[in-house]
Design an enzyme around this catalytic site. Structure first.
Site, PDB file in Angstrom:
ATOM      1  CE  LYS A  96      -3.145   0.609   3.555  1.00 30.17           C
ATOM      2  NZ  LYS A  96      -2.972   1.697   4.289  1.00 30.17           N
ATOM      3  CB  SER A  97       3.749   2.445   1.879  1.00 29.68           C
ATOM      4  OG  SER A  97       3.302   2.098   3.214  1.00 29.68           O
TER       5      SER A  97
ATOM      6  N   GLY B 159      -4.710   7.575   5.831  1.00 30.32           N
ATOM      7  CA  GLY B 159      -4.007   8.774   6.132  1.00 30.32           C
ATOM      8  C   GLY B 159      -2.601   9.031   5.439  1.00 30.32           C
TER       9      GLY B 159
ATOM     10  NE  ARG C   6      -5.268   8.105  11.035  1.00 28.94           N
ATOM     11  CZ  ARG C   6      -4.828   7.332   9.996  1.00 28.94           C
ATOM     12  NH1 ARG C   6      -5.288   6.860   9.174  1.00 28.94           N
ATOM     13  NH2 ARG C   6      -3.431   6.900  10.189  1.00 28.94           N
TER      14      ARG C   6
ATOM     15  CB  SER D 158       5.207  10.028  11.412  1.00 29.76           C
ATOM     16  OG  SER D 158       4.196  10.061  10.211  1.00 29.76           O
TER      17      SER D 158
ATOM     18  CD  GLN E  30       0.589   8.314   7.365  1.00 28.88           C
ATOM     19  OE1 GLN E  30      -0.005   8.864   7.903  1.00 28.88           O
ATOM     20  NE2 GLN E  30       0.069   6.956   7.256  1.00 28.88           N
TER      21      GLN E  30
ATOM     22  CG  ASP F 129       0.182  -0.012   9.587  1.00 25.64           C
ATOM     23  OD1 ASP F 129       0.247   0.905  10.477  1.00 25.64           O
ATOM     24  OD2 ASP F 129       0.662   0.356   8.357  1.00 25.64           O
TER      25      ASP F 129
ATOM     26  NE  ARG G 279      -5.009   0.235  13.083  1.00 29.68           N
ATOM     27  CZ  ARG G 279      -4.081   0.453  11.993  1.00 29.68           C
ATOM     28  NH1 ARG G 279      -2.735   0.489  11.958  1.00 29.68           N
ATOM     29  NH2 ARG G 279      -4.799   0.522  10.730  1.00 29.68           N
TER      30      ARG G 279
HETATM   31  O1  LIG Z   1       4.087   6.164   4.999  1.00 28.51           O
HETATM   32  C1  LIG Z   1       3.263   5.191   4.980  1.00 28.51           C
HETATM   33  O2  LIG Z   1       3.115   4.834   3.983  1.00 28.51           O
HETATM   34  C2  LIG Z   1       2.803   4.799   6.297  1.00 28.51           C
HETATM   35  C3  LIG Z   1       3.413   4.895   7.562  1.00 28.51           C
HETATM   36  C4  LIG Z   1       2.828   4.721   8.973  1.00 28.51           C
HETATM   37  O3  LIG Z   1       2.039   5.588   9.373  1.00 28.51           O
HETATM   38  P1  LIG Z   1       2.806   7.132  10.232  1.00 28.51           P
HETATM   39  O4  LIG Z   1       3.639   7.770   9.410  1.00 28.51           O
HETATM   40  O5  LIG Z   1       1.827   7.918  10.748  1.00 28.51           O
HETATM   41  O6  LIG Z   1       3.481   6.341  11.510  1.00 28.51           O
HETATM   42  C5  LIG Z   1       1.750   3.557   8.648  1.00 28.51           C
HETATM   43  O7  LIG Z   1       1.155   3.329   9.774  1.00 28.51           O
HETATM   44  C6  LIG Z   1       1.069   3.608   7.463  1.00 28.51           C
HETATM   45  O8  LIG Z   1      -0.141   2.517   7.225  1.00 28.51           O
HETATM   46  C7  LIG Z   1       1.791   3.692   6.120  1.00 28.51           C
HETATM   47  C1  LIG Z   2      -2.264   3.314   9.460  1.00 27.76           C
HETATM   48  C2  LIG Z   2      -2.594   2.728   8.400  1.00 27.76           C
HETATM   49  O1  LIG Z   2      -2.856   3.348   7.067  1.00 27.76           O
HETATM   50  P1  LIG Z   2      -3.088   4.829   7.013  1.00 27.76           P
HETATM   51  O2  LIG Z   2      -2.466   5.672   8.012  1.00 27.76           O
HETATM   52  O3  LIG Z   2      -2.648   5.195   5.478  1.00 27.76           O
HETATM   53  O4  LIG Z   2      -4.529   5.192   6.858  1.00 27.76           O
HETATM   54  C3  LIG Z   2      -2.727   1.251   7.961  1.00 27.76           C
HETATM   55  O5  LIG Z   2      -2.994   0.737   6.823  1.00 27.76           O
HETATM   56  O6  LIG Z   2      -2.543   0.292   9.047  1.00 27.76           O
END
Ligand SMILES: O=C(O)C1=C[C@@H](OP(=O)(O)O)[C@@H](O)[C@H](O)C1
Ligand SMILES: C=C(OP(=O)(O)O)C(=O)O
Length: 452
Positions: free
Chosen positions: A25-26, A102, A130, A175, A177, A328, A359
């Site tokens: 997914k990432s 997110g 969030r 993070s 993200q 995750d 969670r």
């Molecule tokens: O960069 C990414 O693709 C992700 C980073 C993580 O979140 P955080 O950056 O909030 O830890 C993870 O929990 C999420 O499912 C995907």
């Molecule tokens: C935290 C997750 O995704 P996102 O932050 O992209 O919603 C996840 O897929 O477990």
């Protein structure tokens, strides 16, 4: 996603077969976003066609890129993205709805912040709860503006700029993200934008930026933190991308196979980026029989085939510094821990409170309902007292609340495969965000998951 889809999972026998779970997914989100700002065509093999990623594809189209699926001769989905070039994203005529994701919301806010356009972002009821200040704060420091409700939640309007100033930013929270949002904003910013991370988080953005032609450097600082720098305004050129199978999705059939006697499962092509493999390290420490076969490199990301056999698991202490590499996977680890012999203690789970659901609370509540003894510590730790370790699971016989969270739903359906009585989840619809056909695939391996 309007109707709840309650699902029930019943005790199963051996889990056997050879599968490839859907794409990471990432990496899928990032390939669409970078493809959209590159010049020329990006061809993506194995893109995850889950709802989260489809929201990103729709957003990239609203921003002016072409992003379409085509069926090749083998019938596999191949996606073609025709990019607009860096700095040339168009102002969207509609709200950008990022659904449950997110990653989509935060990374895209960073990318559009570096463009002279105004975009309105929203999401579903889960995403709109969030925290977004973690990205809006550094992006404001760079010169973007945000208008929205108080509290830093979506819906938010981003007023971007083609003249952001580069910053050096130390992440206050581990993070990927937030790191990625800043690096993507730095992409169309003259000069060097640097993010400093004390704990290593997933580096797919850095790896893929280099793949598209950007200069990204890393430097180890005296205090051990890592400084990641992107040099702004590179020439990004369309690329071919092969998305590995998602280790976070592979976790569910892997744990199911570990828990059920007689199981042997081959999981093909699983992404093994070391910043993602904390769950697998932990399972091996617990006594899991997992062989990492055919290790290889696939377009800059390490992958392997995982052979997983039923194993008697023992409780362990999972250190806090492992959290970023298995962030995750705690819900499914908790399901494994519930069936293990002895106690598992997971430390440093504060970030679990701001995912699709809280969670930490949802796992503790669900396990308690299923007859598992758990404690949540004031330090955001989770202690799970296992029920056995030799194939004997918890009592089950409960319906678990999922709060719009795909990973909570899948984790409890896996636990139901090993519990004495069936476990139901109140809504399995959100599983489609990350793992389309989870139920079909698990049932083909031997699970008994159906409508509740
Ligand atoms: O960069 C990414 O693709 C992700 C980073 C993580 O979140 P955080 O950056 O909030 O830890 C993870 O929990 C999420 O499912 C995907
Ligand atoms: C935290 C997750 O995704 P996102 O932050 O992209 O919603 C996840 O897929 O477990």
């Amino acid at each position: 996603m309007t109707h709840a889809r309650p699902l029930r999972s019943t005790t199963t026998g051996a889990i056997r077969g050879s599968i490839r779970v859907p794409g990471d997914k990432s990496i899928s989100h990032r390939s669409l976003m970078l493809g959209a700002v590159a010049v020329g065509e990006t061809v993506i093999h194995g893109l995850l066609e889950g709802e989260d990623v489809l929201h990103t594809a729709a957003a990239m189209r609203l921003l002016g890129a072409e992003a379409e699926r085509e069926d090749n001769a083998q019938g596999d989905g191949v996606w073609r993205v025709r990019g607009v070039g860096l700095g040339a994203l168009q102002e969207p005529a509609q709200v950008l709805d990022m659904g449950n994701s997110g990653t989509a919301a935060r990374l895209l806010m960073g990318l559009v912040a570096g463009h002279p356009i105004t975009c309105v972002f929203t999401g579903d009821a889960s995403l709109n709860k969030r925290p977004m200040a973690r990205v809006t704060k550094p992006l404001e420091e760079m010169g973007a503006r945000f208008v929205g409700r108080s509290g830093g939640r979506l819906p938010l309007t981003v007023v971007g700029s083609g003249e952001l100033v580069p910053i050096t930013y130390r992440l206050p929270v581990a993070s990927a993200q937030v790191k990625s949002a800043i690096l993507l904003a730095g992409l169309n910013t003259a000069g060097a934008t640097t993010v400093i991370e004390a704990e290593p988080t997933r580096d797919h953005t850095e790896l893929m930026l280099r793949h598209f032609g950007a200069t990204v450097t890393t430097e180890r600082l005296e205090d051990g933190a890592l400084a990641v720098t992107v040099i702004g305004q590179p020439e990004l050129t369309g690329r071919t991308i092969h998305v590995p199978a998602d280790p976070s999705s592979a976790a569910f059939p892997a744990v199911a196979a570990l828990l059920r006697p007689g199981s042997e499962l081959l999981l093909n092509d699983v992404g093994m980026n070391p910043r993602r493999t904390g769950l697998y390290d932990t399972l091996v420490e617990m006594g899991a029989d997992i062989a990492f076969e055919n290790r290889r490199d696939q377009a800059g990301e390490p992958v392997a085939d995982l052979r997983v056999k039923h194993s008697a698991l023992k409780g362990v202490v999972v250190p806090a510094d492992r959290a970023p590499s298995m962030i995750d996977e705690y819900p499914v680890l908790a399901a494994a821990a519930a069936c293990a012999e002895g106690t598992t203690v997971m430390l440093g789970l504060k970030e679990l409170r701001v995912k699709e659901s809280d969670r930490l609370a949802m796992v503790a509540e669900g396990l308690t309902r299923c007859g598992v003894s758990v404690e949540v510590g004031a330090d955001d730790s989770l202690t799970v007292h296992g029920t056995g370790g030799t194939g004997k699971g918890p009592k089950g016989g409960a319906t678990v609340a999922t709060a719009m969270d795909h990973r909570i739903a899948m984790s409890f359906l896996v636990l139901g495969m090993a519990s004495e009585e069936p476990i139901s989840v109140d809504d399995g619809a959100f599983i489609d965000t990350s793992f389309p056909d989870f139920v079909g695939l698990m049932n083909r391996l031997g699970a008994k998951i159906g409508e509740a």
